[in-house]
Enzyme design. Structure first.
Site, PDB file in Angstrom:
ATOM      1  N   ASP A  36     -44.748 -14.552 -55.316  1.00  0.00           N
ATOM      2  CA  ASP A  36     -44.834 -15.546 -54.165  1.00  0.00           C
ATOM      3  C   ASP A  36     -45.563 -14.974 -53.035  1.00  0.00           C
ATOM      4  OD1 ASP A  36     -41.692 -16.206 -55.127  1.00  0.00           O
ATOM      5  OD2 ASP A  36     -43.236 -17.982 -54.884  1.00  0.00           O
ATOM      6  N   ASP A 177     -40.107 -24.580 -59.816  1.00  0.00           N
ATOM      7  CA  ASP A 177     -39.965 -23.414 -58.871  1.00  0.00           C
ATOM      8  C   ASP A 177     -39.019 -23.815 -57.823  1.00  0.00           C
ATOM      9  OD1 ASP A 177     -42.400 -21.388 -56.897  1.00  0.00           O
ATOM     10  OD2 ASP A 177     -40.194 -20.977 -57.438  1.00  0.00           O
TER      11      ASP A 177
HETATM   12  C1  DX5 Z   1     -39.893 -20.306 -52.649  1.00  0.00           C
HETATM   13  C2  DX5 Z   1     -40.727 -19.722 -53.753  1.00  0.00           C
HETATM   14  C3  DX5 Z   1     -39.953 -19.504 -55.131  1.00  0.00           C
HETATM   15  C4  DX5 Z   1     -38.533 -18.563 -54.790  1.00  0.00           C
HETATM   16  C5  DX5 Z   1     -37.546 -18.959 -55.719  1.00  0.00           C
HETATM   17  O1  DX5 Z   1     -40.949 -20.623 -51.735  1.00  0.00           O
HETATM   18  O2  DX5 Z   1     -41.910 -20.218 -54.433  1.00  0.00           O
HETATM   19  O3  DX5 Z   1     -40.699 -18.933 -56.246  1.00  0.00           O
HETATM   20  O4  DX5 Z   1     -38.781 -17.390 -54.605  1.00  0.00           O
HETATM   21  O5  DX5 Z   1     -36.373 -18.331 -55.361  1.00  0.00           O
HETATM   22  P1  DX5 Z   1     -35.111 -19.240 -56.007  1.00  0.00           P
HETATM   23  O6  DX5 Z   1     -34.925 -19.104 -57.704  1.00  0.00           O
HETATM   24  O7  DX5 Z   1     -33.823 -18.305 -55.407  1.00  0.00           O
HETATM   25  O8  DX5 Z   1     -34.883 -20.565 -55.387  1.00  0.00           O
HETATM   26 ZN    ZN Z   2     -42.640 -19.579 -55.947  1.00  0.00          ZN
END
Ligand code: DX5
Ligand code: ZN
Length: 226
Positions: A36, A177
């Site tokens: 990310d 995601d």
């Molecule tokens: C949020 C990111 C995601 C996040 C996922 O903006 O794009 O990739 O890191 O984390 P979880 O699985 O905890 O929602």
């Molecule tokens: Zn992400």
């Protein structure tokens, strides 16, 4: 339905144990490493810089799945280390020159995915269908890990899958995601998801990382036989 693929969210990993974590990912055969990138403008957070991504690419053979939550991505793609086998996703909401960004990603041999935030309708994809290699359905509002799945996410995954199929793009993968938990993941799979970004509620839930990866994989494969 293509095989379910795992893309653990590296921003959720313990930075003090990253080397060990990357080894477990390789041992367990995760298909991608989700990286990310946040610029504090497109989303109210900052994470995973260009040097960090370059170092991970040097250290690990696992393809990258770079998620750009930044404005004007077309102007910044040259800052990042990526190439054949990698995924780079840009947000349809992130600027006026998304076409240019998608083209630049493909020029470097990577797969260009288009990411939709929860409030962006699937029909927004239509002008881009000939120029993308996949779609990321954000099942949380971008910017932070640890959030709960946004209402309507499962219906949206199914709607995106339908829209792609209706346009002859049956093989184009749908990535999900956000809050890909052990409860949500099978529902997302049933709705049509292929690539699963797994963070705090998935592979990084309490317990052994390797066991969590195996359990999530078994859960998703179980779905395939259902
Ligand atoms: C949020 C990111 C995601 C996040 C996922 O903006 O794009 O990739 O890191 O984390 P979880 O699985 O905890 O929602
Ligand atoms: Zn992400």
């Amino acid at each position: 339905m293509p095989k379910a693929m795992l893309s653990p969210s590296v921003m959720c990993a313990d930075p003090f144990r990253l080397g060990e974590t990357l080894r477990v990912f390789e041992d367990r055969g995760v298909e991608y490493l989700h990286m990310d990138v946040m610029d504090g403008v497109f989303v109210p957070n900052l994470c995973l810089g260009t040097d960090f991504i370059r170092r991970v690419k040097e250290k690990s053979a696992v393809p990258l799945d770079i998620h750009l939550m930044i404005t004007e991505p077309e102007k910044k793609l040259s800052w990042f280390s990526f190439g054949a086998g990698d995924i780079v996703s840009v947000h349809i909401e992130s600027g006026e020159h998304i076409d240019e960004a998608l083209g630049r990603i493909r020029e470097k041999g990577a797969k260009a995915f288009l990411a939709l935030s929860p409030d962006t309708p699937p029909e927004s994809l239509l002008p881009y269908l000939g120029r993308i290699d996949g779609v990321v359905v954000m099942t949380v509002y971008p910017g932070f890990a640890g959030q709960k799945m946004a209402p309507g996410s499962l219906e949206k995954i199914a709607a995106v899958r339908r829209l792609l199929d209706e346009n002859g793009l049956e093989t184009l993968p749908v990535e999900v995601d956000g809050n890909v938990s052990f409860i949500n993941a099978p529902l997302m799979r049933k709705a049509g998801a292929d690539v699963f970004v797994s963070g705090s509620s998935g592979v990084f839930r309490p317990g052994e990382l390797g066991d969590n990866i195996d359990a999530l994989r078994a859960l998703l494969e179980g779905e395939e036989t259902a």
